[in-house]
Design an enzyme around this catalytic site. Structure first.
Site, short mmCIF file in Angstrom:
data_model
loop_
_atom_site.label_atom_id
_atom_site.label_comp_id
_atom_site.label_asym_id
_atom_site.label_seq_id
_atom_site.Cartn_x
_atom_site.Cartn_y
_atom_site.Cartn_z
N ASP A 94 0.80 -1.22 0.00
CA ASP A 94 0.00 0.00 0.00
C ASP A 94 0.84 1.28 0.00
OD1 ASP A 94 -2.63 -0.98 -0.18
OD2 ASP A 94 -2.58 -1.60 1.90
N ASP A 151 -6.99 -4.83 -3.98
CA ASP A 151 -6.60 -3.45 -3.70
C ASP A 151 -5.30 -3.07 -4.42
OD1 ASP A 151 -7.82 -5.04 -1.62
OD2 ASP A 151 -7.74 -3.34 -0.25
#
Length: 372
Positions: A94, A151
């Protein structure tokens, strides 16, 4: 001015007022979830995945309005994130969510050399997670060497940017390998998406798919669908590879069909039991941005499907799930991180819900810039 244009302009002015009031309270803090009308501060959890969204929201508004105070606050948050590089072990895939909306946004808008260095540092960290046997970027740490989550399609945009910034194709090669692995193993033929794929890290073979933040195996976590829509649409924008656009459209069409049954506000999982009814407005805000990206790349007669769907979803949030009170934090209400979260985490304002809502409104007004 049409009724739709009047609604957009009114919503835009409300956003400006709300965020200005929040900025006075939050400053260069790092908000995540709002409870009892106040955003928390993730400054003590510096590697948390959402830590870039407040900065991204401020940069979007700086670009739209010219408000230099928003830029200064965003730079303060960007500097704070340097500590995450030092902690290192808490970082995972991320880094795209963390440094695209902060350092890379700053560099794109101002040309800051220090911001360029931060963005490239993050891109090198992401590229370093590449598994050449399975042609994927590992998502999480600990014992999850073969885990990939949907994601990740947002995070690989950092690699496309790095290829452009350095004129070095290796970042794009890694991003493309990963995108194809996700496309072939996580996106289903009907346009639904699994949250997690587990691969054997030594051979690259698919072991299983998991429900993750959705209801369970084989279910359809709505924010996962949104990550796929936007992620593949943006990958197409960076590469012009037709498979990416076709995948984004397939998932978007599935999303549009499902959200139409719940008043243009998605359930947390499209394949969960009828009870309890749990909403996730952050999924529709993110999906709307992806649909508006798709609309930029399809023939003219296709565009209304995606623009109209995005507009309906954003309007449903603004009219029925938004808090415009200047004394409380959080615009978008009823966002949910995961289906099986504790009751205290369900249907709350989340900073990424606010970010994507603001980006969506700015896109419809033609006031956004390419942050991803």
């Amino acid at each position: 001015m049409t009724a739709n244009q009047a609604w957009l302009e009114a919503t835009y002015q409300k956003i400006i007022a709300k965020v200005a009031a929040e900025r006075e309270r939050i400053g260069a803090g790092i908000p995540y979830i709002s409870k009892d009308g106040r955003y928390d501060d993730k400054s003590n959890d510096i590697t948390w995945w959402t830590n870039g969204f407040w900065g991204g929201l401020l940069w979007q508004l700086n670009h739209a309005t010219g408000d230099e105070a928003a830029a200064e606050t965003a730079r303060g948050l960007e500097t704070k994130l340097d500590q995450a590089f030092l902690e290192f072990k808490g970082l995972h895939h991320d880094v795209g969510f963390m440094w695209l909306p902060t350092a890379v946004a700053d560099y794109r808008l101002t040309g800051s050399e220090r911001s360029l260095q931060r963005g490239l540092h993050a891109a090198e960290l992401l590229a370093g997670r590449y598994n050449p046997r399975g042609k994927f970027i590992r998502s999480w740490n600990r014992d999850r060497a073969g885990w990939v989550i949907i994601d990740s399609m947002f995070n690989i945009q950092l690699l496309y940017w790095a290829t452009d910034a350095l004129k070095d194709p290796r970042f794009k090669f890694i991003a493309d390998d990963h995108a194809h692995t996700v496309m072939e193993n996580i996106v289903r033929p009907d346009g639904s998406v699994a949250h997690i794929a587990v691969f054997d890290p030594n051979t690259g073979a698919l072991v299983e798919t998991l429900g993750g933040q959705g209801y369970g195996v084989g279910s359809s976590w709505s924010r996962g669908q949104a990550w796929a829509i936007s992620g593949f649409a943006l990958a197409y924008a960076h590469t012009h590879e037709a498979e990416y656009l076709n995948t984004a459209k397939k998932v978007a069409n599935y999303f549009i069909a499902n959200v139409a049954t719940t008043g243009d506000v998605p359930l947390v999982d499209f394949r969960a039991p009828a009870e309890p009814v749990l909403l996730d407005t952050s999924a529709s805000a993110c999906a709307a941005c992806g649909m508006l990206e798709i609309a930029k790349h399809v023939p003219a007669l296709e565009r209304p499907l995606y623009v109209n769907a995005a507009t309906r979803m954003l309007k449903a949030i603004a009219d029925h799930h938004a808090d415009w009170d200047l004394t409380t934090d959080g615009i978008v209400q009823d966002a949910t991180p995961a289906y099986h979260d504790a009751q205290s985490e369900l249907e709350r304002p989340l900073i990424y819900g606010d970010y994507y809502f603001v980006e969506g409104i700015l896109r419809l007004l033609g006031k956004d810039f390419l942050l991803w």
